[in-house]
Design a protein around this motif. Structure first.
Motif, PDB file in Angstrom:
ATOM      1  N   GLU A  10      35.262 -15.352  -5.798  1.00 18.33           N
ATOM      2  CA  GLU A  10      34.266 -15.259  -6.863  1.00 18.33           C
ATOM      3  C   GLU A  10      32.945 -14.904  -6.209  1.00 18.33           C
ATOM      4  OE1 GLU A  10      32.036 -18.325  -9.795  1.00 18.33           O
ATOM      5  OE2 GLU A  10      34.231 -18.340  -9.878  1.00 18.33           O
ATOM      6  N   ALA A  11      32.282 -13.901  -6.736  1.00 16.12           N
ATOM      7  CA  ALA A  11      31.025 -13.447  -6.145  1.00 16.12           C
ATOM      8  C   ALA A  11      30.017 -13.126  -7.231  1.00 16.12           C
ATOM      9  CB  ALA A  11      31.264 -12.213  -5.283  1.00 16.12           C
ATOM     10  N   LYS A  12      28.761 -13.373  -6.914  1.00 16.81           N
ATOM     11  CA  LYS A  12      27.665 -13.006  -7.804  1.00 16.81           C
ATOM     12  C   LYS A  12      27.008 -11.755  -7.228  1.00 16.81           C
ATOM     13  CE  LYS A  12      23.498 -14.786  -9.993  1.00 16.81           C
ATOM     14  NZ  LYS A  12      22.645 -15.980 -10.159  1.00 16.81           N
ATOM     15  N   TRP A  13      26.898 -10.724  -8.076  1.00 17.01           N
ATOM     16  CA  TRP A  13      26.291  -9.454  -7.698  1.00 17.01           C
ATOM     17  C   TRP A  13      25.062  -9.222  -8.555  1.00 17.01           C
ATOM     18  CZ3 TRP A  13      28.301  -6.168  -3.917  1.00 17.01           C
ATOM     19  CH2 TRP A  13      29.566  -6.496  -3.433  1.00 17.01           C
ATOM     20  N   CYS A  14      24.000  -8.720  -7.943  1.00 20.20           N
ATOM     21  CA  CYS A  14      22.759  -8.414  -8.655  1.00 20.20           C
ATOM     22  C   CYS A  14      22.596  -6.902  -8.730  1.00 20.20           C
ATOM     23  CB  CYS A  14      21.582  -9.035  -7.897  1.00 20.20           C
ATOM     24  SG  CYS A  14      19.991  -8.736  -8.662  1.00 20.20           S
ATOM     25  N   LEU A  15      22.221  -6.402  -9.910  1.00 21.62           N
ATOM     26  CA  LEU A  15      21.976  -4.974 -10.098  1.00 21.62           C
ATOM     27  C   LEU A  15      20.580  -4.634  -9.577  1.00 21.62           C
ATOM     28  CD1 LEU A  15      23.237  -2.373 -11.305  1.00 21.62           C
ATOM     29  CD2 LEU A  15      21.936  -2.887 -13.388  1.00 21.62           C
ATOM     30  N   ILE A  16      20.521  -3.584  -8.771  1.00 12.71           N
ATOM     31  CA  ILE A  16      19.271  -3.158  -8.148  1.00 12.71           C
ATOM     32  C   ILE A  16      18.906  -1.754  -8.643  1.00 12.71           C
ATOM     33  CG2 ILE A  16      18.155  -2.589  -5.927  1.00 12.71           C
ATOM     34  CD1 ILE A  16      18.775  -5.557  -6.229  1.00 12.71           C
ATOM     35  N   ASP A  17      17.647  -1.582  -8.986  1.00 13.39           N
ATOM     36  CA  ASP A  17      17.121  -0.256  -9.317  1.00 13.39           C
ATOM     37  C   ASP A  17      16.897   0.474  -7.992  1.00 13.39           C
ATOM     38  OD1 ASP A  17      14.840   1.687  -9.535  1.00 13.39           O
ATOM     39  OD2 ASP A  17      15.017   1.160 -11.657  1.00 13.39           O
ATOM     40  N   ASN A  18      17.526   1.625  -7.814  1.00 14.22           N
ATOM     41  CA  ASN A  18      17.429   2.345  -6.541  1.00 14.22           C
ATOM     42  C   ASN A  18      16.018   2.825  -6.226  1.00 14.22           C
ATOM     43  OD1 ASN A  18      20.122   2.000  -5.873  1.00 14.22           O
ATOM     44  ND2 ASN A  18      20.750   3.928  -6.821  1.00 14.22           N
ATOM     45  N   ASN A  19      15.206   3.066  -7.238  1.00 16.27           N
ATOM     46  CA  ASN A  19      13.827   3.531  -6.996  1.00 16.27           C
ATOM     47  C   ASN A  19      12.913   2.401  -6.540  1.00 16.27           C
ATOM     48  OD1 ASN A  19      14.253   6.253  -7.601  1.00 16.27           O
ATOM     49  ND2 ASN A  19      13.995   5.872  -9.788  1.00 16.27           N
TER      50      ASN A  19
END
Length: 128
Positions: free
Chosen positions: A104-113
């Motif tokens: 089980e893993a928590k992933w965070c969405l990152i804005d590439n800019n």
């Protein structure tokens, strides 16, 4: 909730000194299946705009896999919250149907800019 699957065969490069799959390899496979799931469904526009950052990761080793074993890697995202997802991965021995690893893993969405966390838009939410 969509389940994404991939099968692999354990090779000699996956084996450690104890003649079973090295624990580090399982961690790599967990990352690989998460990335494959994202790449299989994300549009070019999404891939250009966003990336995922691993926040935390729990892995439980239930059984061992050996040279030549065929394994089913399954992943799904049961929880999406604001800027993050919780992703589950299961690795199963196809012949014996034994659960080898669960993660089980928590992933965070990152804005590439901006290189900052960003809210998960509905277009991404629908992928999972």
């Amino acid at each position: 909730m969509q389940i994404f699957e991939k099968t692999i065969t354990v090779t000699i490069d996956d084996i450690d000194d104890l003649n079973h799959v090295n624990n580090v390899r399982y961690v790599q496979w967990v990352q690989d299946i998460a990335k494959a799931h994202w790449l299989a469904y994300a549009t070019e526009d999404l891939l250009e705009k966003y990336s995922w950052f691993l926040v935390n990761h729990f892995i439980e080793y239930k059984n061992q896999a050996l040279l030549g074993d065929k394994l089913l890697l399954k992943t799904f995202v049961p929880l999406i919250e604001n800027v993050s997802t919780t992703r589950h991965v299961e690795i199963i021995n196809i012949k014996t149907n034994q659960l080898i690893v669960k993660s089980e893993a928590k992933w965070c969405l990152i804005d590439n800019n901006t290189q900052r966390p960003t809210r998960i838009v509905s277009e991404i939410n629908q992928l999972f």
